[in-house]
Design a protein around this motif. Structure first.
Motif, PDB file in Angstrom:
ATOM      1  N   GLY A  83      25.568  16.984   2.729  1.00 21.83           N
ATOM      2  CA  GLY A  83      25.887  18.077   3.622  1.00 21.83           C
ATOM      3  C   GLY A  83      24.861  19.195   3.544  1.00 21.83           C
ATOM      4  O   GLY A  83      23.833  19.080   2.871  1.00 21.83           O
ATOM      5  N   VAL A  84      25.143  20.281   4.241  1.00 25.43           N
ATOM      6  CA  VAL A  84      24.214  21.406   4.284  1.00 25.43           C
ATOM      7  C   VAL A  84      24.160  22.104   2.924  1.00 25.43           C
ATOM      8  O   VAL A  84      23.078  22.416   2.417  1.00 25.43           O
ATOM      9  CB  VAL A  84      24.600  22.400   5.404  1.00 25.43           C
ATOM     10  CG1 VAL A  84      23.604  23.546   5.472  1.00 25.43           C
ATOM     11  CG2 VAL A  84      24.680  21.688   6.758  1.00 25.43           C
ATOM     12  N   VAL A 100      25.623  22.074  13.662  1.00 29.87           N
ATOM     13  CA  VAL A 100      26.006  21.269  12.495  1.00 29.87           C
ATOM     14  C   VAL A 100      26.235  19.806  12.850  1.00 29.87           C
ATOM     15  O   VAL A 100      26.073  18.931  11.998  1.00 29.87           O
ATOM     16  CB  VAL A 100      27.256  21.843  11.782  1.00 29.87           C
ATOM     17  CG1 VAL A 100      26.957  23.219  11.203  1.00 29.87           C
ATOM     18  CG2 VAL A 100      28.468  21.874  12.695  1.00 29.87           C
ATOM     19  N   PHE A 103      23.199  17.732  12.196  1.00 25.30           N
ATOM     20  CA  PHE A 103      22.708  17.667  10.815  1.00 25.30           C
ATOM     21  C   PHE A 103      23.211  16.369  10.181  1.00 25.30           C
ATOM     22  O   PHE A 103      24.418  16.172  10.052  1.00 25.30           O
ATOM     23  CB  PHE A 103      23.199  18.873  10.008  1.00 25.30           C
ATOM     24  CG  PHE A 103      22.573  18.997   8.654  1.00 25.30           C
ATOM     25  CD1 PHE A 103      21.406  19.725   8.483  1.00 25.30           C
ATOM     26  CD2 PHE A 103      23.139  18.381   7.546  1.00 25.30           C
ATOM     27  CE1 PHE A 103      20.819  19.844   7.236  1.00 25.30           C
ATOM     28  CE2 PHE A 103      22.567  18.490   6.292  1.00 25.30           C
ATOM     29  CZ  PHE A 103      21.399  19.233   6.135  1.00 25.30           C
ATOM     30  N   HIS A 106      26.464  16.019   7.727  1.00 25.12           N
ATOM     31  CA  HIS A 106      27.211  17.281   7.690  1.00 25.12           C
ATOM     32  C   HIS A 106      28.647  17.019   7.230  1.00 25.12           C
ATOM     33  O   HIS A 106      29.287  16.058   7.644  1.00 25.12           O
ATOM     34  CB  HIS A 106      27.231  17.942   9.072  1.00 25.12           C
ATOM     35  CG  HIS A 106      28.093  19.149   9.123  1.00 25.12           C
ATOM     36  ND1 HIS A 106      29.330  19.153   9.744  1.00 25.12           N
ATOM     37  CD2 HIS A 106      27.937  20.387   8.610  1.00 25.12           C
ATOM     38  CE1 HIS A 106      29.871  20.350   9.621  1.00 25.12           C
ATOM     39  NE2 HIS A 106      29.051  21.119   8.937  1.00 25.12           N
TER      40      HIS A 106
END
Length: 165
Positions: A83-84, A100, A103, A106
């Motif tokens: 994840g971020v 998001v 990404f 995420h």
């Protein structure tokens, strides 16, 4: 005190410098890191528009664990590199994610979140202590100027609010 006025547009720089000064006044002199993190999260959450989550994940030596925050309940544990938040911790680089959903990997703790910024928290000695995570229900809420401002806030937190017990 740290300054960013030379590197950001004047209005945004002033907003973050004011927030950093307010954060310092809240946390300087208080030795309890949880109290400092709670007040810091509340200050940022209630001072910036367009946020739906703002808070800390601490690094326990193996993974990130949710700490003081403002917003809906959050994911409790995040592995490094996932994840971020996990990416910011693993790379020790601020992550600015305009969408998001674009990404890879995420982790959706709140389905309303559309954009995110995560700053790794690293002591002057180079120790990873966690990450500062801020989410928004708006696409592209954060930009590189916000990254500089959030990094200023995090340096302020580490200098004045992070104390080893």
């Amino acid at each position: 005190m740290f300054t960013i006025s030379d590197s950001l547009p004047a209005e945004k720089a002033a907003r973050y410098e004011t927030l950093a000064a307010q954060a310092r006044s809240l946390i300087e002199g208080e030795s309890d890191v949880i109290a400092n993190a709670a007040n810091f999260a509340s200050l940022v959450f209630h001072s910036l528009d367009g946020l739906n989550w703002a808070g800390f994940y601490s690094f326990d030596g193996a993974e990130l664990v949710v700490g003081p925050f403002q917003g809906k309940p959050a994911c409790v544990r995040i592995p490094l590199g996932k994840g971020v938040c996990g990416t910011a911790a693993a790379t020790r680089e601020t992550q600015v994610v305009r969408d998001v959903h674009a990404f890879p990997g995420h982790i959706a703790c709140d389905s309303a979140s559309q954009s995110e910024i995560v700053v790794p928290l690293v002591t002057p000695e180079g120790e990873l202590i966690g990450v500062w995570d801020v989410d928004s229900p708006h696409l592209a809420r954060f930009d590189e100027d916000d990254a500089k401002g959030m990094e200023l806030l995090c340096r302020t937190f580490i200098q004045y609010g992070w104390k080893r017990g």
